[in-house]
Design a protein around this motif. Structure first.
Motif, short mmCIF file in Angstrom:
data_model
loop_
_atom_site.label_atom_id
_atom_site.label_comp_id
_atom_site.label_asym_id
_atom_site.label_seq_id
_atom_site.Cartn_x
_atom_site.Cartn_y
_atom_site.Cartn_z
N SER A 182 57.26 -90.55 74.51
CA SER A 182 56.51 -89.32 74.26
C SER A 182 57.15 -88.53 73.12
N ASP A 183 56.41 -87.57 72.61
CA ASP A 183 56.92 -86.71 71.53
C ASP A 183 58.07 -85.84 72.00
N THR A 184 58.19 -85.66 73.32
CA THR A 184 59.27 -84.83 73.86
C THR A 184 60.55 -85.63 74.13
N THR A 185 60.50 -86.95 73.92
CA THR A 185 61.68 -87.79 74.10
C THR A 185 62.51 -87.72 72.83
N ASN A 186 63.78 -87.39 72.98
CA ASN A 186 64.70 -87.30 71.85
C ASN A 186 65.36 -88.67 71.67
N HIS A 190 64.94 -88.65 77.83
CA HIS A 190 63.59 -88.32 78.28
C HIS A 190 63.55 -86.90 78.87
N GLU A 191 62.36 -86.34 78.89
CA GLU A 191 62.17 -84.97 79.37
C GLU A 191 62.63 -84.80 80.82
N ASP A 192 62.53 -85.86 81.62
CA ASP A 192 62.94 -85.77 83.03
C ASP A 192 64.46 -85.87 83.22
#
Length: 85
Positions: free
Chosen positions: A29-33, A57-59
Protein backbone atom coordinates in the motif's frame (compact mmCIF):
# COMPACT_ATOMS: atom_id res chain seq x y z
CA UNK A 1 44.17 1.74 2.78
CA UNK A 2 40.59 2.73 1.85
CA UNK A 3 38.89 5.47 3.81
CA UNK A 4 36.32 3.63 5.94
CA UNK A 5 34.37 6.80 6.64
CA UNK A 6 33.97 7.91 3.04
CA UNK A 7 30.62 6.65 1.82
CA UNK A 8 29.61 6.20 -1.76
CA UNK A 9 26.44 8.14 -2.55
CA UNK A 10 23.45 5.95 -3.44
CA UNK A 11 22.14 5.89 -6.99
CA UNK A 12 18.77 7.49 -6.23
CA UNK A 13 17.28 6.46 -9.58
CA UNK A 14 18.22 2.79 -8.99
CA UNK A 15 16.90 2.88 -5.42
CA UNK A 16 13.61 4.43 -6.54
CA UNK A 17 13.23 1.88 -9.35
CA UNK A 18 13.93 -1.05 -7.00
CA UNK A 19 11.45 0.27 -4.42
CA UNK A 20 8.82 0.60 -7.13
CA UNK A 21 9.45 -2.98 -8.33
CA UNK A 22 9.08 -4.37 -4.78
CA UNK A 23 5.97 -2.30 -4.03
CA UNK A 24 4.20 -3.25 -7.26
CA UNK A 25 5.12 -6.95 -7.21
CA UNK A 26 4.08 -7.45 -3.58
CA UNK A 27 1.09 -5.08 -3.83
CA UNK A 28 2.28 -2.85 -1.00
CA UNK A 29 0.00 0.00 0.00
CA UNK A 30 0.96 3.66 -0.29
CA UNK A 31 1.20 3.78 3.50
CA UNK A 32 3.88 1.06 3.60
CA UNK A 33 7.34 2.54 4.08
CA UNK A 34 10.01 0.73 2.05
CA UNK A 35 13.69 1.18 2.91
CA UNK A 36 16.58 -0.05 0.78
CA UNK A 37 20.09 -0.75 2.05
CA UNK A 38 23.04 -1.96 0.00
CA UNK A 39 25.42 -3.86 2.26
CA UNK A 40 28.98 -5.00 1.65
CA UNK A 41 30.38 -8.09 3.33
CA UNK A 42 33.96 -9.30 3.48
CA UNK A 43 33.31 -12.47 5.49
CA UNK A 44 33.74 -15.87 3.85
CA UNK A 45 30.51 -17.33 2.51
CA UNK A 46 28.49 -14.15 2.31
CA UNK A 47 27.81 -12.29 -0.94
CA UNK A 48 30.15 -9.33 -1.50
CA UNK A 49 27.18 -7.00 -2.04
CA UNK A 50 23.62 -7.57 -0.89
CA UNK A 51 20.55 -5.35 -1.20
CA UNK A 52 18.10 -5.52 1.68
CA UNK A 53 14.54 -4.25 1.37
CA UNK A 54 12.55 -3.56 4.54
CA UNK A 55 8.82 -2.88 4.35
CA UNK A 56 7.23 -1.33 7.44
CA UNK A 57 3.49 -1.83 7.19
CA UNK A 58 0.84 0.41 8.72
CA UNK A 59 -0.14 -2.35 11.20
CA UNK A 60 3.41 -2.33 12.62
CA UNK A 61 4.57 -5.53 10.96
CA UNK A 62 7.88 -5.64 9.10
CA UNK A 63 8.91 -7.69 6.06
CA UNK A 64 12.49 -8.09 4.84
CA UNK A 65 13.79 -9.36 1.51
CA UNK A 66 17.43 -9.88 0.46
CA UNK A 67 18.95 -10.03 -3.01
CA UNK A 68 22.65 -10.80 -3.46
CA UNK A 69 23.23 -8.01 -6.00
CA UNK A 70 23.88 -4.28 -6.03
CA UNK A 71 20.66 -2.28 -6.14
CA UNK A 72 21.50 -0.94 -9.62
CA UNK A 73 21.51 -4.49 -11.04
CA UNK A 74 18.18 -5.68 -9.59
CA UNK A 75 15.56 -6.72 -12.14
CA UNK A 76 11.92 -7.77 -11.92
CA UNK A 77 13.10 -11.39 -12.24
CA UNK A 78 15.15 -10.94 -9.05
CA UNK A 79 12.06 -9.60 -7.29
CA UNK A 80 9.93 -12.49 -8.60
CA UNK A 81 12.53 -14.98 -7.31
CA UNK A 82 11.66 -13.81 -3.79
CA UNK A 83 8.25 -15.46 -4.20
CA UNK A 84 4.94 -14.39 -2.75
CA UNK A 85 3.69 -15.75 0.55
Amino acid sequence: MPNLFERKRPDLVAVSRAKDLIAKYFGLSDTTNVAVAELRCHDPGCPPIETVFTARHEDGSVTNWRIAKPVKDITIDDIKSLGKN
